[in-house]
Write an enzyme that holds these catalytic residues in place. Structure first.
Site, PDB file in Angstrom:
ATOM      1  N   ARG A  61      54.285  51.424  34.355  1.00 42.29           N
ATOM      2  CA  ARG A  61      53.206  51.529  33.373  1.00 42.29           C
ATOM      3  C   ARG A  61      52.588  52.916  33.414  1.00 42.29           C
ATOM      4  O   ARG A  61      52.321  53.451  34.486  1.00 42.29           O
ATOM      5  CB  ARG A  61      52.133  50.470  33.648  1.00 42.29           C
ATOM      6  CG  ARG A  61      52.708  49.078  33.526  1.00 42.29           C
ATOM      7  CD  ARG A  61      51.677  47.995  33.559  1.00 42.29           C
ATOM      8  NE  ARG A  61      52.352  46.701  33.512  1.00 42.29           N
ATOM      9  CZ  ARG A  61      51.764  45.530  33.677  1.00 42.29           C
ATOM     10  NH1 ARG A  61      50.445  45.497  33.882  1.00 42.29           N
ATOM     11  NH2 ARG A  61      52.441  44.420  33.613  1.00 42.29           N
ATOM     12  N   ARG A  65      46.532  50.269  41.330  1.00 44.23           N
ATOM     13  CA  ARG A  65      46.993  50.619  39.980  1.00 44.23           C
ATOM     14  C   ARG A  65      48.016  51.750  40.076  1.00 44.23           C
ATOM     15  O   ARG A  65      47.651  52.918  40.170  1.00 44.23           O
ATOM     16  CB  ARG A  65      45.798  51.031  39.124  1.00 44.23           C
ATOM     17  CG  ARG A  65      46.085  51.119  37.630  1.00 44.23           C
ATOM     18  CD  ARG A  65      44.818  51.428  36.847  1.00 44.23           C
ATOM     19  NE  ARG A  65      43.795  50.388  37.000  1.00 44.23           N
ATOM     20  CZ  ARG A  65      43.763  49.277  36.272  1.00 44.23           C
ATOM     21  NH1 ARG A  65      44.638  49.080  35.312  1.00 44.23           N
ATOM     22  NH2 ARG A  65      42.829  48.372  36.491  1.00 44.23           N
ATOM     23  N   GLU A 124      42.305  41.008  40.248  1.00 43.36           N
ATOM     24  CA  GLU A 124      43.440  40.366  39.592  1.00 43.36           C
ATOM     25  C   GLU A 124      44.742  40.559  40.379  1.00 43.36           C
ATOM     26  O   GLU A 124      45.086  41.661  40.777  1.00 43.36           O
ATOM     27  CB  GLU A 124      43.615  40.941  38.181  1.00 43.36           C
ATOM     28  CG  GLU A 124      44.836  40.363  37.486  1.00 43.36           C
ATOM     29  CD  GLU A 124      45.147  41.059  36.156  1.00 43.36           C
ATOM     30  OE1 GLU A 124      44.269  41.756  35.629  1.00 43.36           O
ATOM     31  OE2 GLU A 124      46.281  40.892  35.672  1.00 43.36           O
ATOM     32  N   SER A 162      48.400  36.999  36.229  1.00 39.48           N
ATOM     33  CA  SER A 162      47.898  36.685  34.909  1.00 39.48           C
ATOM     34  C   SER A 162      48.892  35.718  34.290  1.00 39.48           C
ATOM     35  O   SER A 162      50.074  36.025  34.191  1.00 39.48           O
ATOM     36  CB  SER A 162      47.806  37.977  34.094  1.00 39.48           C
ATOM     37  OG  SER A 162      47.052  37.776  32.936  1.00 39.48           O
ATOM     38  N   ARG A 207      49.972  44.308  44.938  1.00 40.33           N
ATOM     39  CA  ARG A 207      48.603  43.834  45.165  1.00 40.33           C
ATOM     40  C   ARG A 207      48.564  42.755  46.233  1.00 40.33           C
ATOM     41  O   ARG A 207      47.563  42.620  46.953  1.00 40.33           O
ATOM     42  CB  ARG A 207      47.990  43.336  43.845  1.00 40.33           C
ATOM     43  CG  ARG A 207      47.699  44.491  42.900  1.00 40.33           C
ATOM     44  CD  ARG A 207      46.957  44.075  41.653  1.00 40.33           C
ATOM     45  NE  ARG A 207      46.717  45.236  40.785  1.00 40.33           N
ATOM     46  CZ  ARG A 207      46.050  45.184  39.637  1.00 40.33           C
ATOM     47  NH1 ARG A 207      45.555  44.032  39.215  1.00 40.33           N
ATOM     48  NH2 ARG A 207      45.882  46.275  38.922  1.00 40.33           N
TER      49      ARG A 207
END
Length: 426
Positions: A262, A277, A349, A352, A391
């Site tokens: 990403r 991130r 988070e 999801s 994560r």
RNA sequence: GGUGGGGUGGCUGAGUGGUCGAAAGCGGCGGUCUUGAAAACCGUUGAGUGUAACAGCUCCCAGGGUUCGAAUCCCUGCCCCACCGCCA
């Protein structure tokens, strides 16, 4: 993509639903375009019909040995009007499609109102955050002290938002992948798949990343227009693109481990420290294809599978339902799982899980043959992280850290680490 | 990288530029027969759009073109297969 028919027949209802998201559906523009479409289409089709019948007559006349010159002349006059009408219709349809391609999915009724992350609603909590008798370090300090995480070197190899791992930390990272794949494959009934990490535009359109979110993606400098996948959702969901399966084959459940890429173009200042991130991270992804009547039930099940991983790892988490302002473009309902990070004293988070209803299936033409009437119908698609590996590693380093700098290894991972129960510094 | 052959309905596979949305087989569905099933036989069966229902229109990999008319001819792209070369 929303249902054309629905947009045409009940624009106000859809407008109202989308307004919850803060999306303003331009019903005036759509209905004006729709008016035009109708009249032009009628015109084009009647001209087409005329051409078709006349051409057939020419064929017959020729076969019968008659003179076809006068017939040819008749058709000649059609030509200009026809191609003009066809071109106009084409333009209108392209415009309609591009308008609709930018419209997000409608929301399920139980999606809460809200403008941002702040308004997400907590559903449940699991586990109790551990009380530390010493000052907690964040994963960067823990991992770096162990000699297992190296952001600086990765920075020189590539740039910011990359990491390199070594020794036991790298092995723990890999163990997480194996553990999750095995759990979902053996216990939860998912079929493991291996898929391309580079995809074409068509696939990204199918799942909804394009045309609106190109800036989040890494595009290859290549005339074929390929992209690195931002999530396994893209290649795995597209496994069913342009396919029609028998209803008995549903649900189809797939699990895949892939790297994800990403560009994080829209979040320059956020989470710049550590592994939260990154431009490149690993994820184990769950994807389900189900009959429409089962999709909401399937979302609960799939979310439960992701929760199961957190529970087996002994990581405290909470489950939230995303509000209308925070939910993704293609989703009709999303649960986020947030894991406890002691260094941040908050939940972050880690998964999801979304139901897309037929939104993706319509773009992909992913269908099933209904048992009831033998007709093809759009299936429903779902996916969820089960879990994000990077994560999860962060969460373990932080939640299982000890005062002496070592880190305990959750019991379920120990078989994947040759029975090793802790990570000590080098 | 070179040469050659292909992409047609859920699948396999025909298709001289003109009643071709498309033969045939398989599969599916319905029926006859049977105590039930199998077999056999008969019928039916592409996707979309549109309509109250018909009609009509679009679709034979994708995009252009030729033609009164294209699954069929031409161009471009993508993909697949075979053989050779190269690499792992």
């Amino acid at each position: 993509m929303l249902d054309n028919k629905l947009v045409r027949s009940e624009p106000e209802k859809i407008k109202k639903n989308l307004k919850k998201r803060g999306f303003e559906l331009d019903t005036a523009a759509l209905s004006a375009l729709e008016e035009k479409r109708k009249s032009v289409q009628v015109k084009a089709e009647s001209l087409q019909q005329e051409r078709n019948t006349k051409s057939k007559n020419i064929g017959k006349a020729k076969a019968a040995g008659e003179d076809i010159a006068p017939l040819l002349k008749e058709v000649e006059n059609l030509k200009g009007a026809l191609s003009e009408a066809e071109a106009e219709l084409n333009t209108i349809q392209l415009e309609w499609d591009s308008l609709l391609a930018a419209v997000p999915n409608t929301l399920a009724d139980d999606v809460p109102e809200g403008a941002s992350e702040e308004d997400n609603v907590e559903i449940s909590r699991w586990g109790v955050p551990r009380a530390f008798s010493f000052e907690v370090k964040d994963h960067v300090d823990v991992g770096t002290a162990l000699g297992g995480l190296d952001f600086e070197t990765a920075g020189t190899i590539t740039g910011s938002r990359f990491v390199s791992m070594s020794a036991d930390v790298a092995r723990l990272h890999r163990a997480l992948i194996q553990f999750m794949l095995n759990t979902h494959g053996e216990k939860n009934g998912y079929t493991e798949v291996y898929v391309p990490y580079i995809v074409n535009r068509h696939s990204l359109y199918g799942t909804g990343q394009l045309p609106k979110f190109e800036e989040d993606l890494f595009k290859l400098e290549d005339e074929r227009g390929f992209y690195l996948i931002p999530t396994a959702e893209v290649p795995v969901t597209n496994l069913l693109r342009d396919k029609i399966v028998d209803e008995e084959q549903l649900p189809l459940k797939f699990v895949a481990h892939t790297p994800c890429f990403r560009s994080e173009a829209g979040s320059y200042g956020r989470d710049t420290r550590g592994m939260i991130r990154q431009h490149q991270f690993e994820k184990v992804e769950l994807v389900q294809f189900v009959s429409p009547q089962n999709s909401m039930q399937a979302l609960e099940e799939l979310t439960g599978h992701a929760e199961g991983i957190l529970q087996e790892l002994g990581l405290p988490y909470r489950k939230v339902i995303l509000c209308a302002g925070d939910i993704g473009f293609s989703s009709t309902k999303t649960y986020d799982l947030e894991v406890w990070l002691p260094s941040q004293n908050t939940y972050r988070e880690i998964s999801s899980c979304s139901c897309f209803a037929d939104f993706q299936a319509r773009r992909m033409k992913a269908r099933y043959r209904a048992k009831e009437n033998g007709k093809p119908a759009l299936m429903h698609t779902l996916n969820g992280s089960g879990l994000a590996i990077g994560r999860t590693l962060v969460a373990i380093l932080e939640n299982y850290q000890r005062e002496d700098g070592s880190v305990g290894i959750p019991e379920v991972l120990q078989p994947y680490m040759n029975g090793q129960s802790e990570i000590k510094g080098v």
